[in-house]
Write a protein that holds these residues in place. Structure first.
Motif, short mmCIF file in Angstrom:
data_model
loop_
_atom_site.label_atom_id
_atom_site.label_comp_id
_atom_site.label_asym_id
_atom_site.label_seq_id
_atom_site.Cartn_x
_atom_site.Cartn_y
_atom_site.Cartn_z
N ASP A 104 0.91 -1.42 -0.01
CA ASP A 104 -0.02 0.03 0.03
C ASP A 104 0.98 1.43 -0.13
N ARG A 105 0.92 2.12 1.16
CA ARG A 105 1.51 3.38 1.10
C ARG A 105 3.03 3.12 0.80
N GLY A 106 3.85 2.10 1.38
CA GLY A 106 5.07 1.90 1.28
C GLY A 106 5.59 1.67 -0.23
N HIS A 109 5.24 5.15 -1.83
CA HIS A 109 6.54 5.82 -1.60
C HIS A 109 7.73 5.35 -2.63
N SER A 135 -4.68 10.42 5.84
CA SER A 135 -3.98 9.26 6.29
C SER A 135 -2.44 9.68 6.31
N ALA A 136 -2.09 10.66 5.52
CA ALA A 136 -0.63 11.20 5.85
C ALA A 136 -0.32 11.74 7.30
N ARG A 137 -1.69 12.49 7.69
CA ARG A 137 -1.34 13.05 9.08
C ARG A 137 -1.33 12.05 9.86
N ALA A 138 -2.23 10.85 9.95
CA ALA A 138 -2.30 10.06 10.99
C ALA A 138 -1.04 9.17 10.74
N MET A 139 -0.37 8.65 9.72
CA MET A 139 0.85 8.12 9.70
C MET A 139 2.05 9.08 10.03
N GLY A 140 1.93 10.11 10.29
CA GLY A 140 2.98 11.16 10.57
C GLY A 140 3.94 11.63 9.43
N GLU A 141 3.20 11.53 8.05
CA GLU A 141 4.18 11.60 6.78
C GLU A 141 4.10 12.88 6.19
N GLU A 142 3.21 13.67 6.89
CA GLU A 142 2.81 15.08 6.28
C GLU A 142 4.05 15.98 5.93
#
Length: 656
Positions: A104-106, A109, A135-142
């Motif tokens: 998914d997100r990985g 990226h 989702s980016a804020r939840a994962m700390g990726e923002e």
């Protein structure tokens, strides 16, 4: 044989949060000795190898495990390929993983990073936009996504695809971390805003220096790319002395990326003392380390390095070598093209063929090349430049018009894109401006705007060349033809819908509506414009009026001459100075000159004839005086015409 649950738990009990990746690797290898086909243990092994930066060993482990592990661990496999430099294959694997949801997100990226390294920046921007959101804020990726997105925007600008960039100005969030501030500076520099880029680079430098999360050695490593970019900006601004002092503070061996180290070393050669000798500079330039596959220069960077190499060869009088190598490069790239890389190489090839000559002497070498490469844009622009240097504007215009007509008649998409390329259109308009051909300028801009509007997929798609549309709309507004006004309205309507915050677009829309449909001008449009009172706030109308208004020279004989009103304090009567060659022979200063001095002597009012014959002739010319009768002409008898009578020759006597 698959690992059972107790055995799997035992494997992970051998590791804990404080254990290093070496321990995990040993545990995975021990498990694989018992079961070589255990996919979970194989995956743990490759993850440990990746964290240890042993990417070649990780790829070897994938090859030993077979297709089962590659299918099961697509994320790890794509990342290993990416770090090893096999970018094309990594892009395929990451794309499959992102499409199937594996990782998914990985996987997305890795897909975005691989697209970035392959210079597919439009795809990278699309993937990063998908990753943004809650989702980016939840994962700390923002924060990481913001940094990478700004880097992609900078690369799009360098690539010439600035119309795909949505954020043209740095945002407040970009100034909170030195990474994002550095990328925002690179984006500004790529757009040509060097002053803005310089300020942002200083901001990034200050944030990096004041960071409490980085140790001193990492700070020094992070500061070196910032200093390298500052060096480039100073060189572009022509501040070579400051650039030379800055280059002395850069420790080249401390730059971790070999590509950045090479760029810093090449830029340092520009400002280093003792670079007047081209042979010495060439020797220093060629002394560089080979770059690894995962740290290669981008195309726009490598093209500049290639141009520097050719330029140094030309300065070293290696004309034949440059002509040969550039000809091979051009033969592998089709023309016509708008690629700046290809056209730059073509210009260098032209310089090599001219063998250092300029002006008319260079044209003797270059003009025959145009017959061999009639669609070469770089060669064409070089000839145009030489024509302009010799003040031969007409030949330049004729050559460019024939070239564009030939492209227009080819009727292929690539040729038409080159035909209406903004650079070539701007060149033709500049040449027309030199000769004051306003009608030709308006017609050319209208044709270019019509073509690019036809290439737009839908009205919601971004305009490819907004600056060209602005120029076309402004030129069409000056026309008296109603169709031109309608076209200008359509152009500014599209521009305003795309970028409503641009006041130039709003002003063009209001101006076009004022001539076509004044009732459609809303208060919101007028409120978006700068008030007229603010525009003339610093002007003194009374002072301007009292000083007089200067007028340009009349443009036609029909225009009536209007005298300029002199300013106060100046003498209104200006004595006209007469040249000495126009003065009479017996001129006396202060004596009143004869007003009839320009008339013939007999036509002057005070002329009186002298002598008897003169008086008689004057009396005959007097109106109302006596007229002398004409005396009859008596012809001699026997004279009939020429050849007869006494004038004719007598025949000699002879024997009959």
């Amino acid at each position: 044989m698959a690992t059972t649950v107790p055995e799997l738990s035992a494997l992970f009990r051998q590791t804990h949060l404080h254990s290093n990746n070496e321990d995990i690797l040993k545990a995975a290898n021990a498990a694989l000795k018992k079961a070589k086909t255990d996919v979970v243990a194989q995956q743990a092994r490759v993850v440990a190898l990746l964290k240890l930066d042993r990417f070649a060993d990780a790829l070897r482990a994938f090859d030993e495990a077979g297709d089962a592990l590659k299918q099961h661990a697509q994320l790890e496999y794509s990342y290993a390929l990416y770090k090893a430099g096999d970018l094309e294959k990594a892009l395929d694997v990451a794309g499959q993983a992102a499409a199937t949801g594996e990782g998914d997100r990985g996987a997305k990226h890795v897909l975005a990073q691989t697209s970035y390294r392959l210079e597919k920046f439009d795809r990278a921007a699309s993937v990063y936009s998908q990753l943004e959101g809650p989702s980016a804020r939840a994962m700390g990726e923002e924060n990481d996504l913001r940094i990478n997105s700004v880097a992609v925007d900078a690369q799009l600008e360098w690539q010439g695809n600035g119309h795909l960039v949505k954020r043209k100005k740095p945002q407040k969030e970009d100034l909170e971390a030195f990474e994002s501030a550095y990328n925002a500076a690179c984006a500004s520099i790529s757009r040509g805003s060097l002053l803005e880029g310089q300020v942002l680079l200083q901001r990034a430098k200050d944030l990096c220096t004041a960071s409490e999360d980085l140790p001193e050695d990492e700070k020094r490593a992070e500061l070196l790319p910032i200093l390298t970019q500052q060096l480039y900006v100073l060189i572009q601004q022509g501040r070579n002395e400051q650039a030379a002092r800055l280059f002395e503070t850069i420790e080249l061996s401390g730059i971790p990326d070999l590509s950045t180290r090479q760029i810093a070393r090449i830029n340092g050669l520009v400002v280093s003392p003792g670079t007047d000798n081209p042979f010495m500079v060439q020797r220093l330039f060629e002394h560089s380390e080979p770059l690894p596959k995962n740290d290669l220069l981008f195309e726009y960077q490598s093209s500049l390095v290639r141009q520097d190499q050719y330029t140094l060869d030309l300065r070293s009088l290696k004309y034949k070598g440059v002509a040969s190598s550039t000809s091979r490069y051009l033969s592998s790239h089709p023309s016509p093209t708008t690629s700046a890389v290809v056209n730059s190489v073509s210009t260098l090839n032209t310089a090599a063929c001219a063998q250092g000559e300029t002006g008319k002497s260079a044209l003797k070498f270059i003009l025959p090349l145009l017959e061999q490469r009639p669609n070469d844009v770089g060669l064409l622009l070089t000839i145009l430049q030489l024509y302009l240097l010799t003040n031969n504007h007409s030949s330049a215009i004729n050559l460019l018009e024939k070239f564009l007509t030939r492209l227009e008649e080819s009727d292929t998409s690539q040729s038409l894109d080159v035909r209406y390329a903004p650079g070539l259109v701007a060149t033709l308009i500049s040449l027309y401006s030199l000769q004051g051909r306003k009608t030709h300028i308006r017609r050319e801009l209208a044709k270019a705007a019509a073509y690019w509007r036809s290439q737009q997929g839908s009205p919601s798609d971004p305009l490819l060349h907004p600056n060209l549309f602005k120029a076309a709309g402004a030129a069409l507004l000056e026309s008296d033809v109603p169709e031109d006004a309608e076209t200008a309205l359509a152009i500014f309507t599209s521009l305003h819908e795309q970028i409503s915050s641009d006041r130039a677009n709003t002003a063009g829309l209001v101006a076009s509506l004022a001539t076509t449909n004044p009732t459609a001008v809303t208060l919101d449009l007028l409120a978006a414009l700068t008030p007229a009172a603010r525009l003339v706030a610093d002007l003194d109308a009374a002072a301007l009026e009292s000083a007089g208004v200067a007028r340009t020279a009349p443009t036609s004989s029909v225009e009536t001459a209007v005298k300029k009103r002199p300013a106060e304090g100046k003498d209104k009567t200006v004595k006209k100075r007469i040249r000495a060659s126009r003065m009479p022979k017996e001129f006396v200063e202060g004596k009143k000159m004869d007003p009839e001095r320009w008339l013939p002597l007999r036509e002057r009012s005070y002329w009186k004839p002298k002598g008897r014959k003169g008086k008689a002739r004057a009396a005959g010319l007097t109106q109302g005086g006596p007229v002398a009768e004409d005396k009859p002409v008596v012809e001699k008898a026997g004279v009939v015409g020429p050849g007869s009578g006494a004038g004719a020759k007598k025949k000699k006597k002879g024997k009959r």
